[in-house]
Motif scaffolding. Structure first.
Motif, PDB file in Angstrom:
ATOM      1  N   MET A 182       7.751  -8.045  -6.490  1.00  0.00           N
ATOM      2  CA  MET A 182       8.189  -6.736  -6.732  1.00  0.00           C
ATOM      3  C   MET A 182       9.384  -5.406  -5.451  1.00  0.00           C
ATOM      4  O   MET A 182       8.815  -5.866  -4.731  1.00  0.00           O
ATOM      5  CB  MET A 182       7.043  -5.696  -7.763  1.00  0.00           C
ATOM      6  CG  MET A 182       7.663  -4.617  -7.980  1.00  0.00           C
ATOM      7  SD  MET A 182       6.171  -3.290  -9.647  1.00  0.00           S
ATOM      8  CE  MET A 182       5.832  -2.773  -8.150  1.00  0.00           C
ATOM      9  N   THR A 183      10.317  -5.229  -6.393  1.00  0.00           N
ATOM     10  CA  THR A 183      11.216  -4.630  -5.670  1.00  0.00           C
ATOM     11  C   THR A 183      10.855  -3.133  -5.348  1.00  0.00           C
ATOM     12  O   THR A 183      10.622  -2.984  -6.692  1.00  0.00           O
ATOM     13  CB  THR A 183      12.265  -5.132  -5.338  1.00  0.00           C
ATOM     14  OG1 THR A 183      12.278  -6.743  -5.544  1.00  0.00           O
ATOM     15  CG2 THR A 183      13.432  -4.962  -4.575  1.00  0.00           C
ATOM     16  N   ARG A 184      10.858  -3.078  -4.705  1.00  0.00           N
ATOM     17  CA  ARG A 184      10.448  -1.459  -4.430  1.00  0.00           C
ATOM     18  C   ARG A 184      11.408  -0.318  -4.070  1.00  0.00           C
ATOM     19  O   ARG A 184      12.795  -1.016  -3.293  1.00  0.00           O
ATOM     20  CB  ARG A 184       9.882  -0.725  -3.355  1.00  0.00           C
ATOM     21  CG  ARG A 184       9.265   0.803  -3.519  1.00  0.00           C
ATOM     22  CD  ARG A 184       8.329   1.479  -2.382  1.00  0.00           C
ATOM     23  NE  ARG A 184       8.406   2.587  -1.915  1.00  0.00           N
ATOM     24  CZ  ARG A 184       7.106   3.269  -2.366  1.00  0.00           C
ATOM     25  NH1 ARG A 184       6.330   3.129  -2.720  1.00  0.00           N
ATOM     26  NH2 ARG A 184       7.673   4.971  -2.252  1.00  0.00           N
ATOM     27  N   SER A 185      11.843   0.641  -5.157  1.00  0.00           N
ATOM     28  CA  SER A 185      13.127   1.193  -5.151  1.00  0.00           C
ATOM     29  C   SER A 185      13.176   2.026  -3.990  1.00  0.00           C
ATOM     30  O   SER A 185      12.594   2.794  -3.609  1.00  0.00           O
ATOM     31  CB  SER A 185      12.881   2.030  -6.900  1.00  0.00           C
ATOM     32  OG  SER A 185      13.888   3.041  -6.294  1.00  0.00           O
TER      33      SER A 185
END
Length: 182
Positions: free
Chosen positions: A1-4
């Motif tokens: 998951m890529t964090r904003s």
């Protein structure tokens, strides 16, 4: 998951506006299911929420709630950017402008009922102005003005009475504004 990378802080005001807008949107959706004997005439029940917000939290918050109601309501009803959306947006805009001006009037003469009536006339005035400019020739609208004016007076009065009673209720979060006339 890529964090904003972008994080927007959510304030208590943001949450309040979202809750109030959700109530107004829900009422808008419910009202859309009510058949109307005359196209374009609805009770404007979501405007009760907008007027309550105006009286409790101020014009800016009421403008946010109203804008979110128009946008989200139109999106959920499948009419975003259709003529009905623009008519609703014009009515809401003029209604908010009228309420913005009316807040400078003496509070002892202009309470929830009179503000609701002014807002209702502003709303229908904005809609008719846009319809006359964009959709219908001016002469065709002239015959409709008495019908829409009567509806604005009736629904504006009823909605204003509802707002006044809600504000006067013991559990409404406080007493009505000092000197506010009905």
């Amino acid at each position: 998951m890529t964090r904003s990378v972008i994080e927007l802080p959510v304030t208590a005001d943001d949450r309040r506006i979202a809750r109030l807008a959700a109530v107004a949107i829900g009422i808008t959706l419910a009202e859309a299911a009510i058949p109307s004997p005359v196209p374009g005439i609805k009770p404007g029940l979501a405007n009760i929420v907008v007027l309550l917000v105006l009286l409790q939290y101020g014009w800016r918050t009421a403008a946010w709630v109203s804008a979110m109601r128009v946008l989200a309501g139109s999106l959920l009803l499948g009419s975003l950017f259709a003529p009905g959306f623009w008519l609703s947006a014009a009515g809401a805009t003029v209604s908010l402008l009228v309420l913005g001006l009316a807040r400078h009037l003496p509070a002892r003469y202009f309470g929830p009922v009179s503000l609701s009536i002014l807002a209702a006339f502003g709303h229908i005035g904005g809609q008719l102005a846009l319809a006359g400019w964009w959709l219908l020739p001016g002469a065709a609208l002239i015959g409709l003005i008495p019908v829409f004016a009567a509806a604005a007076l009736i629904f504006g009065t009823v909605n204003g009475v509802v707002v006044a009673r809600l504000r006067a209720a013991p559990d409404a979060g406080g007493p009505p504004a000092a000197g506010a006339a009905q």
